[in-house]
Write an enzyme that holds these catalytic residues in place. Structure first.
Site, PDB file in Angstrom:
ATOM      1  CG  ASN A 174       7.018  -4.558  16.916  1.00 47.35           C
ATOM      2  OD1 ASN A 174       5.809  -4.430  17.041  1.00 47.35           O
ATOM      3  ND2 ASN A 174       7.594  -4.762  15.739  1.00 47.35           N
TER       4      ASN A 174
ATOM      5  N   PRO B 191      13.885  -5.482   4.667  1.00 42.49           N
ATOM      6  CG  PRO B 191      12.407  -6.593   3.261  1.00 42.49           C
ATOM      7  CD  PRO B 191      13.315  -6.803   4.421  1.00 42.49           C
ATOM      8  CG  ASP B 192      11.409   1.296   3.670  1.00 34.20           C
ATOM      9  OD1 ASP B 192      10.182   1.112   3.829  1.00 34.20           O
ATOM     10  OD2 ASP B 192      11.963   2.387   3.862  1.00 34.20           O
TER      11      ASP B 192
ATOM     12  CG  ASP C 154      13.847  -1.140  12.326  1.00 28.90           C
ATOM     13  OD1 ASP C 154      13.096  -0.864  11.368  1.00 28.90           O
ATOM     14  OD2 ASP C 154      13.876  -0.476  13.379  1.00 28.90           O
TER      15      ASP C 154
ATOM     16  CE  LYS D  41      12.786 -24.633  23.342  1.00 28.29           C
ATOM     17  NZ  LYS D  41      13.323 -25.232  24.540  1.00 28.29           N
TER      18      LYS D  41
ATOM     19  CE  LYS E 131      11.611   7.316   9.487  1.00 22.39           C
ATOM     20  NZ  LYS E 131      10.771   6.777  10.517  1.00 22.39           N
TER      21      LYS E 131
ATOM     22  CE  LYS F 200      10.139   4.951   5.525  1.00 22.63           C
ATOM     23  NZ  LYS F 200      10.031   3.519   5.837  1.00 22.63           N
TER      24      LYS F 200
ATOM     25  CG  PHE G 180       1.008   5.401  11.101  1.00 21.92           C
ATOM     26  CD1 PHE G 180       0.200   5.390   9.974  1.00 21.92           C
ATOM     27  CD2 PHE G 180       0.472   5.853  12.304  1.00 21.92           C
ATOM     28  CE1 PHE G 180      -1.111   5.821  10.035  1.00 21.92           C
ATOM     29  CE2 PHE G 180      -0.836   6.281  12.378  1.00 21.92           C
ATOM     30  CZ  PHE G 180      -1.634   6.266  11.246  1.00 21.92           C
TER      31      PHE G 180
END
Ligand SMILES: Cc1cc2nc3c(=O)[nH]c(=O)nc-3n(C[C@H](O)[C@H](O)[C@H](O)COP(=O)(O)O)c2cc1C
Length: 393
Positions: free
Chosen positions: A205, A300-301, A274, A284, A333, A337, A319
């Site tokens: 990302n 996993p979180d 995620d 490849k 959340k 968490k 964050f």
């Protein structure tokens, strides 16, 4: 505090006049040293009039007879600030060259060094400047990134001298070391993760790791021991931090869980993927004309698992990269968490979130209270975040 302001031969040298005045307005003593080239743009007389202090140019300048100025000034300085810093002066600083008064002062001083490069964008992205950047940052120097926009030569790109208030703020940050986090260990997850598809490709990302690097610097300046579990990020982490490099979300989770029991603070700022490809190919994957299906498994979180492994009383801040935000969703959340607070980051804004130099967050605490920050540099924001969290203890 006593600041040596080194001015080198950039077209932005005139801006150093306002910078000197603003630093004085903040209560600092400013003594200026010019390079020879800088004298094509500004004069010693100008800075002497502005600062009320002698201005050095030549290595053998000696305002106090019999006292070697390069040693005298270097010893007395709390900060050596080179602004603007040319490509030439940066290369000399990186290699310990001391062939004029400014570079001699820098070599002779044990004070923190902050450089503010300003140059044409092609020069700024040249290999020599990039190498100087790497060397100086690895040595712990503060390197303030130039702004992006139209530069004096008519090109557009990164190389502009930043606004005076940004430089002054960074100076204040460097000079205002505190011991608010002394004796505490801050564990930070930072950057993106890379999830292999095959040996050549991965899912990732846009996280640059700038916010993680800023949090690490802020915690160090507040006296903490800092451990960063870092994905493959572009932003450089401070050398004083203990850096644990990882690639995937699973590796990040494992190392965060391992380090969590020793942490007083856990800050999850990494942009953890995620999902990951279910069965990365060992070779490849060949191109074909058929559609390719990739099966993805949820990752996993990382933060939740690290918090679960931590001691009771460890403060945990996550964050959340949100596009718009819903207090109910954030409250969920926080509970799930088991966090003390969530920093809600609007990643849709042009000057906030991924890759940008500035950011704006809203901190939501467990009891539902919310505080919104101003839009500020990521380093100012990092300090703000720790101070807000500390003020609630
Ligand atoms: C009009 C003019 C503007 C310049 N502006 C810059 C600049 O913004 N940044 C830079 O790195 N060099 C700039 N240079 C080139 C430097 O002045 C040159 O590399 C010089 O050797 C730097 O010396 P110093 O680092 O000792 O000050 C400029 C040169 C000229 C003629």
């Amino acid at each position: 505090m006593r600041i040596i302001l080194g001015v080198s031969g950039s077209v932005a040298a005139y801006r150093a006049c306002d910078l000197a005045r603003e630093l004085m307005r903040q209560g600092h003593q400013v003594r200026v040293c010019l390079t020879d080239s800088a004298q094509n743009f500004v004069t010693p007389a100008l800075f002497e009039a502005l600062t009320g202090q002698p201005c050095l140019v030549d290595t053998f300048d000696e305002p106090d007879r019999g006292r070697m100025a390069h040693i005298d000034w270097a010893r007395a300085a709390d900060l050596v600030l080179v602004a603007p810093a040319t490509a030439n002066t940066l290369a000399k600083l990186a290699h310990g060259v001391a062939d004029d008064m400014l570079t001699t002062l820098a070599v002779a001083s044990q004070a923190p060094l902050m450089v503010v490069p300003a140059m044409n964008p092609t020069m700024y992205s040249s290999p020599g400047v990039l190498q100087a950047r790497g060397i100086l940052m690895d040595r712990g120097a503060e390197w303030l990134e130039p702004s992006t926009g139209d530069v004096a030569c008519g090109e557009n790109g990164q190389g502009k001298f930043p606004p005076i208030e940004v430089i002054v703020h960074e100076v204040q940050e460097v000079l205002s070391r505190s011991n608010q986090l002394a004796g505490q260990t801050v564990l930070i997850s930072s950057g993106p993760t890379q999830e292999p598809i095959d040996i050549a490709r991965y899912l990732t990302n846009r996280s640059s790791g700038k916010m993680g690097a800023a949090l690490a610097r802020a915690a160090l300046r507040m006296g903490a021991r800092v451990i960063v579990v870092a994905g493959p990020q572009r932003a450089r982490l401070p050398v004083e931090a203990e850096i644990i490099p990882v690639q995937t979300a699973i590796e990040m989770r494992d190392r965060m869980v391992e380090m969590a029991p020793g942490a007083d603070w856990i800050v999850g700022v990494a942009a953890v993927a995620d999902y990951r490809p279910a069965s990365p190919s060992l070779g490849k994957i060949r191109r074909s004309s058929e559609p390719l299906q990739l099966e993805l498994l949820p990752n996993p979180d990382v933060l939740a698992e690290a918090v679960a492994a931590a001691r009771p009383g460890t403060r945990a801040i996550g964050f959340a990269a949100e596009v718009g935000d819903d207090p109910e969703v954030i409250a969920g959340k926080l509970e799930r968490k088991n966090l003390s607070a969530i920093a809600i980051n609007d990643v849709a804004g042009a000057e906030t979130g991924f890759e940008s130099e500035t950011n704006q967050i809203t901190l939501q605490f467990r009891d539902g209270e919310r505080i919104a920050s101003e839009k500020m540099s990521k380093s100012a924001l990092a300090r703000w975040l720790f101070e807000q969290a500390l003020s609630r203890s």
